[in-house]
Design a protein around this motif. Sequence first.
Motif, mmCIF file in Angstrom:
data_model
loop_
_atom_site.group_PDB
_atom_site.id
_atom_site.type_symbol
_atom_site.label_atom_id
_atom_site.label_comp_id
_atom_site.label_asym_id
_atom_site.label_seq_id
_atom_site.Cartn_x
_atom_site.Cartn_y
_atom_site.Cartn_z
ATOM 1 N N SER A 198 -4.417 4.346 -0.805
ATOM 2 C CA SER A 198 -3.469 3.287 -0.462
ATOM 3 C C SER A 198 -2.789 3.571 0.867
ATOM 4 O O SER A 198 -2.622 2.678 1.700
ATOM 5 C CB SER A 198 -2.419 3.137 -1.572
ATOM 6 N N ASN B 258 0.818 -1.217 0.000
ATOM 7 C CA ASN B 258 0.000 0.000 0.000
ATOM 8 C C ASN B 258 0.852 1.267 0.000
ATOM 9 O O ASN B 258 0.519 2.262 -0.644
ATOM 10 C CB ASN B 258 -0.936 0.001 1.208
ATOM 11 N N SER C 150 2.330 1.537 -3.537
ATOM 12 C CA SER C 150 1.248 1.902 -4.452
ATOM 13 C C SER C 150 0.812 3.354 -4.226
ATOM 14 O O SER C 150 0.558 4.102 -5.179
ATOM 15 C CB SER C 150 0.061 0.953 -4.264
ATOM 16 N N ALA D 192 -7.749 -0.322 -3.024
ATOM 17 C CA ALA D 192 -6.433 -0.837 -2.643
ATOM 18 C C ALA D 192 -6.458 -2.302 -2.238
ATOM 19 O O ALA D 192 -5.413 -2.966 -2.209
ATOM 20 C CB ALA D 192 -5.856 0.004 -1.506
#
Length: 579
Positions: free
Chosen positions: A514, A85, A88, A356
């Motif tokens: 994210s 996360n 990203s 996400a």
Amino acid sequence: MSSGTESSSSATPLMEAVEDIVNGSVDYKGNPVHRSTSGSWRSASFIIAVEVAERFAYYGISSNLIMYLTGPLGQSTASAAANVNTWSGTATLLPLLGAFVADSFLGRYRTIIVASLIYALGLGMLTLAAVLPSVNVHGCQNTKNVSKCSPPQFQVILFFFSIYLVAVGQGGHKPCVQAFGADQFDEQDPNEIKAKSSFFNWWYFGIALGTIVTLVVLVYIQDNLSWALGFGIPCIVMVAALLVFLLGSRTYRYSVNRNEKNPFMRICRVIARAIRNRKTTPPPVIPGEDDASQWHQSSEQFNFYCGRFLNKALVARDGSLEDQKGCSVKDVEDTKALLKLVPIWITSLAYAIVFAQTTTLFTKQGATMDRTIVSSFKVPAASLQTFIGFAIIIFIPVYDRIIVPIARGLTQKPSGITMLERMGTGMVFSAISMATAALVEMKRLETAKEHGLVDLPNVTVPMSIWWLVPQYILCGVADVLTIVGLQEFFYDQVPKELRSVGVSLYLSILGAGSFLSSFLITIINEATGGDDKQSWFANNLNKAHLDYFYWLLAGLSAVGFIAYLHFARSYIYKTESTG
């Protein structure tokens, strides 16, 4: 009489030639560009092909990254999900920087080239990280207790440096390619206006195709053959994409910035002067100013107090109107146009948090289930994300060719339904997908308990992986509605000079989502774990409670949608045609 006829006939080609010129754009040599020989779908097809390749490369990393981190790098589920996360989120926030560079200095075309080179370099280094003899990938994958697998520190550093270099490349590539693609359609031509609306749909269709190929082919290679090959192929594809992009250079339309001022500096100057003049009284409408009517309209639709505050940028310290060498009315209006997007940005974050989960917890969830199709062949858990792509590929033509024409006939709007209505509908589907995921996870936990597998995390739960398909399909439908809607909305509603920024603002929603997902996972993991308790994200998913987390996200989505609805209903579009 004959000379008059000749004069009329000779004037006709001249008029046609003038009408064929696209205002505000030039060709690759800086000359006026003609509508009949440039832009539109002939150029957009090159750019969509490049985006398909870029998404193939990006998802070649992101879709299976959690399996690499929990396998070869030996991280826990919670740590791996948080790292995915974070990466990203960084990759989708960096486009703000890329857009700044493009709109202020290099331009979109040059930024795409530079970003593609950085992207390919990062992928090449990632491949090297998997090829080096010190990288014992297979040893890690075959270790039953992955937490005891300690890869060399150099490998870990090289790996993370490489994926963040890819994030930097994507940060310059992503906002510019989409904005550059939309720039190929002339906003003054009725046919090209409709084509531009379809462009955003087919753009996402292309992304879905690239993603499906990644999830079907590349994930299988990574899980069953070689991580080095799985990272090397995207590197080759990215280099090929750059060559394809360069091939279309002669057909592209390059936007011309009529305002020589740096667009970011104009916005910053307005805010700075408004703060400096915060104690003064905002001016009335200026008679004779070209943008006066726009000022009045914008002041009504934008938050009243913030609008009045920004109007103070036009006032000198002594209370008189500032000369136009400082802040013009257009500068103030462009700032308002940008800032009035903030409520939509904030209320879209709940959707981004759900977005996400598809590449993290959904994948870990599927890895515990029966993935056998025929004999000994097992579907890689990450490959189930292909159902998102299939849903997108099926639903986009239905939406673009059936739903939009029907809605257009009812509403008399070029896009059928407004961009905000489209986005809100997708948010509803997103909330439903989380509720579905929670119900399926409850069923999985119950099945594990019934078969005495609660303490046996390495044993496959006798529940088909196809149970997860509905939540993936719902996510795909939500993406078509909300993601594509966000793309078009943030491109269309910002000042023309800042359209790369507009695309990056939409991407930053996903990036912030994210980071928020990572934050939630970290906080909940600490709050529910410890003292010999199993957290919601325990490594043994049979003792974890992903269902609780999914229910929480469903609730957040519902709250976020209500807030979104409040701001969306009062939003007035920049122009009538955008509705």
